[in-house]
Design an enzyme around this catalytic site. Structure first.
Site, PDB file in Angstrom:
ATOM      1  CG  ASN A   1      -7.653  -2.743   4.829  1.00  0.00           C
ATOM      2  OD1 ASN A   1      -7.385  -3.112   3.690  1.00  0.00           O
ATOM      3  ND2 ASN A   1      -7.377  -3.476   5.890  1.00  0.00           N
TER       4      ASN A   1
ATOM      5  N   GLY B   1      -9.391  -5.208  -2.762  1.00  0.00           N
ATOM      6  CA  GLY B   1      -8.424  -5.924  -1.948  1.00  0.00           C
ATOM      7  C   GLY B   1      -7.416  -6.651  -2.818  1.00  0.00           C
TER       8      GLY B   1
ATOM      9  CB  THR C   1     -10.007   0.251  -2.248  1.00  0.00           C
ATOM     10  OG1 THR C   1     -10.186  -0.607  -3.375  1.00  0.00           O
ATOM     11  CG2 THR C   1      -9.091  -0.433  -1.270  1.00  0.00           C
TER      12      THR C   1
ATOM     13  CG  ASP D   1      -3.756  -3.814   3.941  1.00  0.00           C
ATOM     14  OD1 ASP D   1      -4.468  -4.828   4.038  1.00  0.00           O
ATOM     15  OD2 ASP D   1      -3.969  -2.920   3.108  1.00  0.00           O
TER      16      ASP D   1
ATOM     17  CB  SER E   1      -1.426  -1.047  -0.622  1.00  0.00           C
ATOM     18  OG  SER E   1      -2.615  -0.854  -1.356  1.00  0.00           O
ATOM     19  CB  SER E   2      -3.729  -5.252  -3.420  1.00  0.00           C
ATOM     20  OG  SER E   2      -3.212  -6.350  -2.717  1.00  0.00           O
TER      21      SER E   2
END
Length: 559
Positions: A388, A461, A368, A410, A439-440
């Protein structure tokens, strides 16, 4: 694509720019910190001409789509957390969505097993992009300069081209085989590039020109939408024109919690970042950092143990709040968090096999890029955006000059089966039409004693949350400056696999051995970077200190 860092490399990266390795750029009024110098400069130029942080966000984001196609994008999505100069705050969700044709078992074979690469490579991995809708929503609510004026710098950058850096050349080389497989050998980014080469993207300039003229509709309707759906469907993907036309960004209430004298404002679901951070800091209150002076064995041990428990909850309970009931209040309840630490041992690691998701009462993302902005009025934005994986699905439109995301990975393709980041999913994050994937990404703004203090975020990630957590602790508990906190060596644990990943050559042998003696399964071999933090700290005199991560080409610009 994997990159590695040593303390020597960290020092060299900063020496090149003539700065102290432990002190970031200082600006008197405003600042942008992003993954590329071109994007930071474009954002800073917008601020200099009187634009606000939101104007600079739009210009910076689109410049990253040109200069940093590894993660910068118009074919992906993201999250923004903001704080206005009056202290009010909010968040925007422009995460990608599953197409209408998506269903729970779309990546499984006839035996119910996950089909390799289908959710990660090529058109079948593509979710409905949200970036342009998000940027346009920001402009409609907060923009002060004309939309077309904010898009124009990225158009010009695409036309004149970007200079390939050494890291970028390595990144493109590492992904070239897959780009050729998904596209063709003559595709723009499938060419062999060396450091110093110039890449021009006139197709992207044309696409951005349409978006500059027509706004959100220039992407989600008309010529561009037709080319998107034609390519994706031709390659076996699922996105339709109706999917694009129906996409909308969503304003959300951020996660806000206290840690000592800090108020931390972070992204809410479908980001797992804010909730997981709140759990980690809430559990950490049970273990005092007051007597510690840095990232020694007790500090790392305590941080790993709270991460182990929080990630177990993250993987089980969190998903798209429009589809799944998430009892955030129960997950972050102090009594519940205290109970999660009942098994904590100051002297021993807790095996992840003995840690599952908790039982709170009433309970029904490496590749990202992040940037941080503070303007001269005191408005702040923290933005994390992504495709991603590296270059997303690797699917590239030569007509439009853009990469497409592989965000469908994801989702939980199958409960209990890890995704590309090793994260285990559950039913809360299973695929459904129109659903946003978990999502992280963790864009975060921190107040201290009620005043703007820090703007923080990172790619990485599943390691994103760890990097943000450790950066804030480095600032608050160890008194580091922003660049020093960004430079600090990092570690990561995400419950499963039960491995403590540590940046190679950044920790002493004695510290590593002490953690191993406590029962931690340490991996400091070749490991992907644990975040590339780009952040801003408001100093006591009101000036701004940047933290631009030397693990990448990240750069700060300010005035």
């Amino acid at each position: 694509m994997r990159f590695y860092i040593t303390s020597l490399a960290c020092l060299v990266a900063f020496t090149v720019f003539g700065q102290s390795p432990e002190r970031g750029l200082i600006a008197q009024k405003a600042m942008v910190v992003s993954a590329r110098a071109e994007a930071s400069q474009i954002g800073a130029d917008v601020l200099k001409k009187g634009g606000n942080a939101f104007d600079a966000m739009i210009a910076t984001d689109l410049a990253l789509a040109v200069s940093f196609p590894f993660a910068g994008n118009i074919g992906g999505g993201g999250f923004m957390v903001y704080r206005l100069k009056d202290g009010s705050y909010g968040a925007l969700d422009y995460r990608e969505k599953a197409p209408a044709a998506a269903h729970r078992d779309m990546y499984l074979d006839e035996n119910g097993e996950v089909i390799p690469n289908k959710s990660t490579l090529g058109a079948t991995a593509v979710g409905i992009p949200g970036t342009i809708a998000g940027l346009y929503a920001v402009h409609q609510k907060f923009g002060s300069l004309p939309w077309s004026e904010l898009v124009q710098p990225a158009i010009e950058l695409a036309q004149r081209g970007i200079v390939v850096t050494e890291r970028q050349a390595q990144s493109l080389s590492g992904s070239r085989e897959l780009m050729i497989r998904v596209n063709h050998p003559k595709s723009l980014y499938a060419q062999p590039y060396k450091s110093g080469n110039i890449i021009k993207n006139p197709a992207l300039a044309r696409t951005l020109s349409i978006i500059a003229q027509k706004g959100q509709d220039g992407f989600y309707r008309g010529e561009v939408a037709e080319k998107i759906t034609s390519l994706v469907q031709e390659k076996g993907g699922y996105i339709t024109r109706e999917d694009l036309a129906n996409y909308q960004a969503v304003w959300r209430k951020p996660i806000v919690f206290r840690y000592k004298d800090l108020t931390i404002i972070s992204m809410s679901p479908p980001s797992s970042g804010g909730v997981t951070l709140a759990q980690m800091f809430g559990m950490l209150k049970q273990e005092s950092f007051d007597s510690l002076s840095g990232w020694n064995t007790p500090a790392i041990h305590a941080s790993v143990e709270v991460a182990r428990r929080a990630y177990a909850d993250r993987n089980y309970y969190l998903g798209d709040p429009d589809f799944v009931a998430i009892d955030i209040q129960s997950l972050t309840n102090p009594q519940y968090l205290t109970s999660r630490m009942n098994s904590f041992d100051f002297n021993r690691a807790t095996p992840s096999a003995q840690v599952s998701q908790g039982q709170p009462q009433t309970l029904e993302s490496n590749e990202t890029t992040h940037y941080s902005i503070v303007d001269a009025q005191g408005n702040a934005v923290a933005v994390t955006t992504t495709l991603n994986g590296a270059y997303g699905s690797k699917l590239f439109s030569d007509d439009l000059g853009m990469f497409f995301n592989n965000e469908m990975d994801d989702f939980s393709a199958k409960a209990g089966v890890p995704n590309m980041f090793g994260l285990i999913g559950a039913a809360a994050n299973e695929i459904a039409p129109g659903k946003r994937m978990l999502s992280s990404m963790t864009p975060t703004i921190v107040e201290r004693d009620g005043q703007l203090w820090a703007v923080v975020g990172t790619p990485g990630g599943s390691t994103i949350i760890s990097a943000v957590f450790q950066t804030i602790l480095s600032l608050r508990e160890f008194g580091m400056g922003m660049q020093e906190a960004v430079n600090a060596p990092r570690f990561h644990h995400q419950w499963l696999p039960d491995v403590l990943v540590m940046e190679p050559n950044r920790f002493s042998e004695s510290l590593i051995n002490s953690l191993i003696d406590m029962g931690h399964q340490v991996n400091q071999q070749q490991s992907r970077i644990i975040g590339k933090v780009d952040a801003i700290l408001v100093l006591k005199d009101g000036t701004l200190e940047a933290g631009a991560d030397p693990r990448g080409d990240d750069t700060a610009r300010g005035f």
